[in-house]
Motif scaffolding. Structure first.
Motif, PDB file in Angstrom:
ATOM      1  N   ARG A  15      37.019  30.067  29.878  1.00  0.00           N
ATOM      2  CA  ARG A  15      36.261  31.314  30.844  1.00  0.00           C
ATOM      3  C   ARG A  15      37.754  31.550  31.687  1.00  0.00           C
ATOM      4  N   VAL A  16      38.658  30.873  32.070  1.00  0.00           N
ATOM      5  CA  VAL A  16      39.658  30.937  32.861  1.00  0.00           C
ATOM      6  C   VAL A  16      40.556  31.976  32.047  1.00  0.00           C
ATOM      7  N   GLY A  17      40.475  31.871  30.656  1.00  0.00           N
ATOM      8  CA  GLY A  17      41.506  32.720  29.848  1.00  0.00           C
ATOM      9  C   GLY A  17      40.900  33.976  29.708  1.00  0.00           C
ATOM     10  N   ASP A  18      39.661  34.464  30.102  1.00  0.00           N
ATOM     11  CA  ASP A  18      39.034  35.542  30.111  1.00  0.00           C
ATOM     12  C   ASP A  18      39.044  36.276  31.282  1.00  0.00           C
ATOM     13  N   THR A  19      39.997  37.056  31.588  1.00  0.00           N
ATOM     14  CA  THR A  19      40.279  37.885  32.750  1.00  0.00           C
ATOM     15  C   THR A  19      39.056  38.607  33.321  1.00  0.00           C
ATOM     16  N   GLU A  20      38.233  39.712  32.447  1.00  0.00           N
ATOM     17  CA  GLU A  20      37.192  40.117  32.811  1.00  0.00           C
ATOM     18  C   GLU A  20      36.233  39.161  33.342  1.00  0.00           C
ATOM     19  N   THR A  21      35.727  38.177  32.600  1.00  0.00           N
ATOM     20  CA  THR A  21      34.799  37.085  33.116  1.00  0.00           C
ATOM     21  C   THR A  21      35.156  36.462  34.492  1.00  0.00           C
ATOM     22  N   LEU A  22      36.499  36.033  34.620  1.00  0.00           N
ATOM     23  CA  LEU A  22      36.700  35.427  35.777  1.00  0.00           C
ATOM     24  C   LEU A  22      36.940  36.484  36.905  1.00  0.00           C
ATOM     25  N   LYS A  23      37.178  37.718  36.637  1.00  0.00           N
ATOM     26  CA  LYS A  23      37.122  38.649  37.805  1.00  0.00           C
ATOM     27  C   LYS A  23      35.527  38.866  38.270  1.00  0.00           C
ATOM     28  N   ASN A  24      34.643  38.913  37.333  1.00  0.00           N
ATOM     29  CA  ASN A  24      33.518  39.001  37.720  1.00  0.00           C
ATOM     30  C   ASN A  24      32.765  37.956  38.506  1.00  0.00           C
ATOM     31  N   THR A  25      33.223  36.529  38.125  1.00  0.00           N
ATOM     32  CA  THR A  25      32.748  35.212  38.880  1.00  0.00           C
ATOM     33  C   THR A  25      33.271  35.248  40.011  1.00  0.00           C
ATOM     34  N   VAL A  26      34.532  35.549  40.474  1.00  0.00           N
ATOM     35  CA  VAL A  26      35.039  35.678  41.705  1.00  0.00           C
ATOM     36  C   VAL A  26      34.501  36.419  42.596  1.00  0.00           C
TER      37      VAL A  26
END
Length: 228
Positions: free
Chosen positions: A28-39
């Motif tokens: 998940r950390v390697g997925d920029t889009e997912t991480l952006k939405n998470t933060v």
């Protein structure tokens, strides 16, 4: 005692990484889009997650740091993104430096110096200014491992405050560029993204371009901008 503590620290890092990987957090950390939405979903706690992840990425070398920086830029823009990335990178670098120093960095540095017959190496190893300059320069070169440099610096007599200053000064440009790139990617403007990619490529090649110039040209340019 220090050796046992060092082995315990290494075991803790390995177990921690395997735990995060098993939980799927590394992916998940390697997925920029997912991480952006998470933060973004975390609200005010989002920056804390960026700082924590950047710290872990430096201390646990296999965790990629670039996607975290890109997500920070995409979520908070290039200025705030730069701040959170820089804080996390600096914190991780200080922890890595401290771990290497605690395990016996100065003793290792002395051993290397005694085993080396090269006068230059001995002088370099015991020159605070030279070591500080080397750390600063390494932070500007993207093809050198940030994590390895942080641990390696702890195995030298370099003072902690000098390491901290050199690291912070060196990571600010890279942090800004990555956060800015993430911000541009988030904009969806392909023209702006293309220009940013070209700028990043040009900056990455600057040290190599400078090195390839003839010695006379480098001296002339240095005098022109007051470097000499």
């Amino acid at each position: 005692m220090r050796i046992l503590a060092g082995l315990a620290a290494i075991a803790f890092l390995v177990v921690g990484y395997l735990t995060l990987d098993h939980a799927g957090l590394i992916e998940r950390v390697g997925d920029t889009e997912t991480l952006k939405n998470t933060v973004r979903d975390l609200g005010a706690a989002g920056p804390l997650l960026i700082v924590a992840l950047m710290t872990l990425a430096i201390v646990m070398s296999p965790i990629p740091s670039a996607p975290i920086a890109l997500a920070a830029g995409a979520a908070y823009g290039h200025w705030w993104g730069t701040l959170w990335v820089a804080i996390g990178s600096e914190t991780g670098a200080l922890i890595a430096f401290g771990l290497a120093r605690f395990v016996g960095g100065p003793g290792l540095a002395g051993l290397l110096a005694r085993q080396s017959s090269a006068t230059f190496f001995d002088r370099f190893l015991h020159s605070q200014n030279a070591l500080m300059a080397a750390v600063f320069a390494s932070r500007l070169l993207p093809f050198l491992s940030f994590d390895v440099i942080s641990y390696a610096a702890g195995a030298t007599p370099l003072k902690l405050w000098r390491f901290a200053v050199a690291t912070l000064a060196g990571i600010l440009p890279a942090s800004f560029l990555l956060a800015h790139f993430g911000d541009e990617l988030g904009s969806g403007d392909l023209r702006r993204v293309g220009l940013t990619v070209l700028a990043l490529g040009a900056i990455t090649l600057l040290p190599l371009m400078w090195k390839s110039l003839p010695h006379r040209c480098r001296e002339a340019l240095g005098r022109a901008v007051g470097l000499r």
